[in-house]
Design a protein around this motif. Sequence first.
Motif, PDB file in Angstrom:
ATOM      1  N   GLN A 168      -5.660  41.033  61.472  1.00 49.55           N
ATOM      2  CA  GLN A 168      -6.064  41.580  60.192  1.00 49.55           C
ATOM      3  C   GLN A 168      -7.176  42.606  60.402  1.00 49.55           C
ATOM      4  O   GLN A 168      -8.065  42.412  61.198  1.00 49.55           O
ATOM      5  N   LEU A 169      -7.094  43.701  59.633  1.00 46.63           N
ATOM      6  CA  LEU A 169      -8.083  44.752  59.760  1.00 46.63           C
ATOM      7  C   LEU A 169      -9.302  44.439  58.907  1.00 46.63           C
ATOM      8  O   LEU A 169      -9.220  43.785  57.876  1.00 46.63           O
ATOM      9  N   GLN A 170     -10.442  44.959  59.372  1.00 46.43           N
ATOM     10  CA  GLN A 170     -11.653  44.918  58.570  1.00 46.43           C
ATOM     11  C   GLN A 170     -12.166  46.340  58.426  1.00 46.43           C
ATOM     12  O   GLN A 170     -12.013  47.157  59.342  1.00 46.43           O
ATOM     13  N   VAL A 171     -12.793  46.634  57.299  1.00 49.01           N
ATOM     14  CA  VAL A 171     -13.197  48.006  57.013  1.00 49.01           C
ATOM     15  C   VAL A 171     -14.667  48.074  56.635  1.00 49.01           C
ATOM     16  O   VAL A 171     -15.217  47.128  56.054  1.00 49.01           O
ATOM     17  N   VAL A 172     -15.295  49.223  56.977  1.00 48.15           N
ATOM     18  CA  VAL A 172     -16.667  49.503  56.572  1.00 48.15           C
ATOM     19  C   VAL A 172     -16.706  50.932  56.052  1.00 48.15           C
ATOM     20  O   VAL A 172     -16.447  51.885  56.795  1.00 48.15           O
ATOM     21  N   GLU A 173     -17.038  51.067  54.767  1.00 53.29           N
ATOM     22  CA  GLU A 173     -17.079  52.385  54.133  1.00 53.29           C
ATOM     23  C   GLU A 173     -18.476  52.984  54.242  1.00 53.29           C
ATOM     24  O   GLU A 173     -19.467  52.259  54.207  1.00 53.29           O
ATOM     25  N   SER A 174     -18.533  54.318  54.316  1.00 57.61           N
ATOM     26  CA  SER A 174     -19.817  55.020  54.352  1.00 57.61           C
ATOM     27  C   SER A 174     -19.640  56.432  53.836  1.00 57.61           C
ATOM     28  O   SER A 174     -18.507  56.902  53.654  1.00 57.61           O
TER      29      SER A 174
ATOM     30  N   THR B 152      -4.346  47.164  65.098  1.00 55.64           N
ATOM     31  CA  THR B 152      -3.135  47.599  64.419  1.00 55.64           C
ATOM     32  C   THR B 152      -3.390  48.727  63.440  1.00 55.64           C
ATOM     33  O   THR B 152      -2.543  49.035  62.618  1.00 55.64           O
ATOM     34  N   PHE B 153      -4.523  49.381  63.528  1.00 55.53           N
ATOM     35  CA  PHE B 153      -4.866  50.433  62.576  1.00 55.53           C
ATOM     36  C   PHE B 153      -3.773  51.485  62.482  1.00 55.53           C
ATOM     37  O   PHE B 153      -3.375  51.895  61.389  1.00 55.53           O
TER      38      PHE B 153
ATOM     39  N   ASN C 174      -6.380  58.328  64.080  1.00 60.07           N
ATOM     40  CA  ASN C 174      -5.981  57.071  64.713  1.00 60.07           C
ATOM     41  C   ASN C 174      -6.766  56.809  65.989  1.00 60.07           C
ATOM     42  O   ASN C 174      -7.006  55.654  66.352  1.00 60.07           O
ATOM     43  N   ALA C 175      -7.172  57.855  66.678  1.00 63.32           N
ATOM     44  CA  ALA C 175      -7.942  57.669  67.915  1.00 63.32           C
ATOM     45  C   ALA C 175      -9.311  57.064  67.623  1.00 63.32           C
ATOM     46  O   ALA C 175      -9.856  56.339  68.454  1.00 63.32           O
TER      47      ALA C 175
ATOM     48  N   GLY D 284      -2.622  48.414  54.110  1.00 63.27           N
ATOM     49  CA  GLY D 284      -1.408  47.710  53.768  1.00 63.27           C
ATOM     50  C   GLY D 284      -0.322  48.018  54.785  1.00 63.27           C
ATOM     51  O   GLY D 284      -0.424  48.974  55.546  1.00 63.27           O
ATOM     52  N   ILE D 285       0.698  47.208  54.775  1.00 59.39           N
ATOM     53  CA  ILE D 285       1.790  47.397  55.722  1.00 59.39           C
ATOM     54  C   ILE D 285       2.631  48.595  55.335  1.00 59.39           C
ATOM     55  O   ILE D 285       3.182  49.289  56.195  1.00 59.39           O
ATOM     56  N   ALA D 286       2.734  48.859  54.063  1.00 55.01           N
ATOM     57  CA  ALA D 286       3.523  49.997  53.584  1.00 55.01           C
ATOM     58  C   ALA D 286       2.863  50.569  52.356  1.00 55.01           C
ATOM     59  O   ALA D 286       2.061  49.908  51.692  1.00 55.01           O
ATOM     60  N   THR D 287       3.198  51.790  52.024  1.00 55.73           N
ATOM     61  CA  THR D 287       2.533  52.466  50.911  1.00 55.73           C
ATOM     62  C   THR D 287       3.063  52.082  49.542  1.00 55.73           C
ATOM     63  O   THR D 287       2.352  52.229  48.554  1.00 55.73           O
ATOM     64  N   PHE D 288       4.287  51.580  49.462  1.00 52.33           N
ATOM     65  CA  PHE D 288       4.930  51.487  48.147  1.00 52.33           C
ATOM     66  C   PHE D 288       4.232  50.542  47.188  1.00 52.33           C
ATOM     67  O   PHE D 288       4.336  50.691  45.986  1.00 52.33           O
TER      68      PHE D 288
END
Length: 123
Positions: A1-7, A28-29, A73-74, A98-102
């Motif tokens: 599972q991904l974790q995110v940090v916004e700035s 898996t980003f 992605n890098a 998410g796994i897909a955009t829809f």
Amino acid sequence: QLQVVESGGGFVQAGWSLRLSCAVSGSTFSINAMGWYRQAPGKQREFVAIISSSGSTIYADSVKGRFTIARDNAKNTVYLQMNSLKPVDTAVYYCNWGIATFYMRDVSRLSSWGQGTQVTVSS
């Protein structure tokens, strides 16, 4: 599972620009779609922009032509370039995956939100 940090949020005047960044942890980003969302005071969280794993994009009508979502992605990072900011853009901005955009326009289908970053636009 991904974790995110916004700035990257801040206090700006109408017409100015800001670039938000979302640093993502998790191997898996590159195979996940990423999205930006926002929540203004007293309002529900709403979809702003989505970018697929292949780079295709979707925007809310309210930001189309002013905001641009991009991903590196890098660097495991997704960006939101916001130009011609308006007071109505004032909100806490979040990113998510998410796994897909829809289904990603529906915020109720997303979980594991980060802390967000505050954007305030004065008139």
